[in-house]
Scaffold this motif. Sequence first.
Motif, PDB file in Angstrom:
ATOM      1  N   GLY A 119       0.792  -1.232   0.000  1.00 21.76           N
ATOM      2  CA  GLY A 119       0.000   0.000   0.000  1.00 21.76           C
ATOM      3  C   GLY A 119       0.822   1.277   0.000  1.00 21.76           C
TER       4      GLY A 119
ATOM      5  N   THR B 125       3.047   4.446  -1.079  1.00 22.89           N
ATOM      6  CA  THR B 125       3.105   5.326  -2.243  1.00 22.89           C
ATOM      7  C   THR B 125       4.560   5.428  -2.691  1.00 22.89           C
ATOM      8  OG1 THR B 125       1.205   6.608  -1.527  1.00 22.89           O
ATOM      9  CG2 THR B 125       2.709   7.683  -3.050  1.00 22.89           C
TER      10      THR B 125
ATOM     11  N   ARG C 108       1.535  14.247  -9.346  1.00 23.56           N
ATOM     12  CA  ARG C 108       0.900  13.561  -8.204  1.00 23.56           C
ATOM     13  C   ARG C 108      -0.613  13.519  -8.345  1.00 23.56           C
ATOM     14  NH1 ARG C 108       2.850  15.762  -2.618  1.00 23.56           N
ATOM     15  NH2 ARG C 108       1.189  14.312  -2.062  1.00 23.56           N
ATOM     16  N   LYS C 109      -1.184  14.576  -8.897  1.00 26.95           N
ATOM     17  CA  LYS C 109      -2.635  14.660  -9.053  1.00 26.95           C
ATOM     18  C   LYS C 109      -3.134  13.983 -10.329  1.00 26.95           C
ATOM     19  CE  LYS C 109      -2.890  18.996  -6.504  1.00 26.95           C
ATOM     20  NZ  LYS C 109      -3.111  20.441  -6.605  1.00 26.95           N
TER      21      LYS C 109
ATOM     22  N   ARG D 252       2.547   5.615 -18.067  1.00 22.04           N
ATOM     23  CA  ARG D 252       2.073   4.899 -16.881  1.00 22.04           C
ATOM     24  C   ARG D 252       2.671   3.497 -16.905  1.00 22.04           C
ATOM     25  NH1 ARG D 252      -3.151   6.313 -16.211  1.00 22.04           N
ATOM     26  NH2 ARG D 252      -3.654   5.392 -18.213  1.00 22.04           N
TER      27      ARG D 252
ATOM     28  N   LYS E  53      -0.037  -4.251  -7.097  1.00 23.47           N
ATOM     29  CA  LYS E  53       0.233  -3.911  -5.690  1.00 23.47           C
ATOM     30  C   LYS E  53       1.119  -4.939  -5.014  1.00 23.47           C
ATOM     31  CE  LYS E  53      -3.793  -1.058  -5.238  1.00 23.47           C
ATOM     32  NZ  LYS E  53      -4.975  -0.693  -4.495  1.00 23.47           N
TER      33      LYS E  53
ATOM     34  N   SER F 204       3.090   7.358  -7.438  1.00 21.81           N
ATOM     35  CA  SER F 204       1.969   6.420  -7.535  1.00 21.81           C
ATOM     36  C   SER F 204       0.785   7.150  -8.141  1.00 21.81           C
ATOM     37  CB  SER F 204       1.606   5.877  -6.152  1.00 21.81           C
ATOM     38  OG  SER F 204       2.636   5.026  -5.681  1.00 21.81           O
TER      39      SER F 204
ATOM     40  N   PRO G  57      -3.047   8.335  -9.121  1.00 23.47           N
ATOM     41  CA  PRO G  57      -4.274   8.549  -8.348  1.00 23.47           C
ATOM     42  C   PRO G  57      -5.121   7.270  -8.393  1.00 23.47           C
ATOM     43  CG  PRO G  57      -3.909  10.354  -9.897  1.00 23.47           C
ATOM     44  CD  PRO G  57      -2.911   9.284 -10.219  1.00 23.47           C
ATOM     45  N   ALA G  58      -6.032   7.123  -7.432  1.00 28.27           N
ATOM     46  CA  ALA G  58      -6.843   5.897  -7.311  1.00 28.27           C
ATOM     47  C   ALA G  58      -7.531   5.521  -8.622  1.00 28.27           C
ATOM     48  CB  ALA G  58      -7.867   6.064  -6.203  1.00 28.27           C
TER      49      ALA G  58
ATOM     50  N   GLN H 142      -6.530   5.927 -11.568  1.00 27.91           N
ATOM     51  CA  GLN H 142      -5.572   5.523 -12.603  1.00 27.91           C
ATOM     52  C   GLN H 142      -4.698   4.343 -12.172  1.00 27.91           C
ATOM     53  OE1 GLN H 142      -3.375   8.698 -14.566  1.00 27.91           O
ATOM     54  NE2 GLN H 142      -4.894  10.197 -13.896  1.00 27.91           N
TER      55      GLN H 142
ATOM     56  N   GLY I 259      -3.863   3.726  -8.627  1.00 26.19           N
ATOM     57  CA  GLY I 259      -3.427   3.864  -7.238  1.00 26.19           C
ATOM     58  C   GLY I 259      -2.002   3.400  -7.017  1.00 26.19           C
ATOM     59  N   THR I 260      -1.784   2.715  -5.888  1.00 27.49           N
ATOM     60  CA  THR I 260      -0.420   2.288  -5.544  1.00 27.49           C
ATOM     61  C   THR I 260       0.031   1.070  -6.358  1.00 27.49           C
ATOM     62  OG1 THR I 260      -1.275   0.991  -3.685  1.00 27.49           O
ATOM     63  CG2 THR I 260      -0.506   3.240  -3.206  1.00 27.49           C
TER      64      THR I 260
END
Length: 181
Positions: free
Chosen positions: A69, A71, A88-89, A128, A133, A163, A165-166, A168, A170-171
């Motif tokens: 989990g 980042t 980050r965003k 990306r 995970k 990492s 965003p959720a 796209q 997430g972690t």
Amino acid sequence: MSHSEDEDQDDAALFRAAIGEVKPIRQPQAVAPQKPRPRPRARMAERDEAEAHGEFARLLRDSAPLEAGDTASYRREQLPARLFQRLRKGQFSVQDELDLHGATAAQAEAMLRQFLLEAHAHEFGCVRIIHGKGMQSDGGVPVLKNLVDRLLRQRNDVLAFHSAPAAQGGTGALLVLLARK
């Protein structure tokens, strides 16, 4: 000797007198066809890759691994903080993506290196990388996540990563900002 033979000899003598001394032309020796030159290689890039590989193995041994989990985040000093905040965003348009799910560490490393070479060749700015995970990893340490994190830190063409965003990934995925040529 007939009259025409005398004229022929005179003509030949006149011709030799007119052109002067001559040197016989040497026959060029048969030249073997040359083999085509080998394609140029990016020796510096190959050396960088080899050094990064050795450095990667050392980093993986020496530093605490990322957990499932956690980042992943990295920024070179020359990258302005506001650009890193946008990364980050998830505000950059992703131009290509690599999914490493199911790959072994060796396969993932080779795939990642090839992917980054191609992304650089196409002058992509943001990509990306989906590493997962690592929930099914042996010993609970996400192998691919740590491999990707360590490998990207060693590359000069990587300006930053974070990492996703959720929405796209997430972690389980990274957004990577690449340097242009």
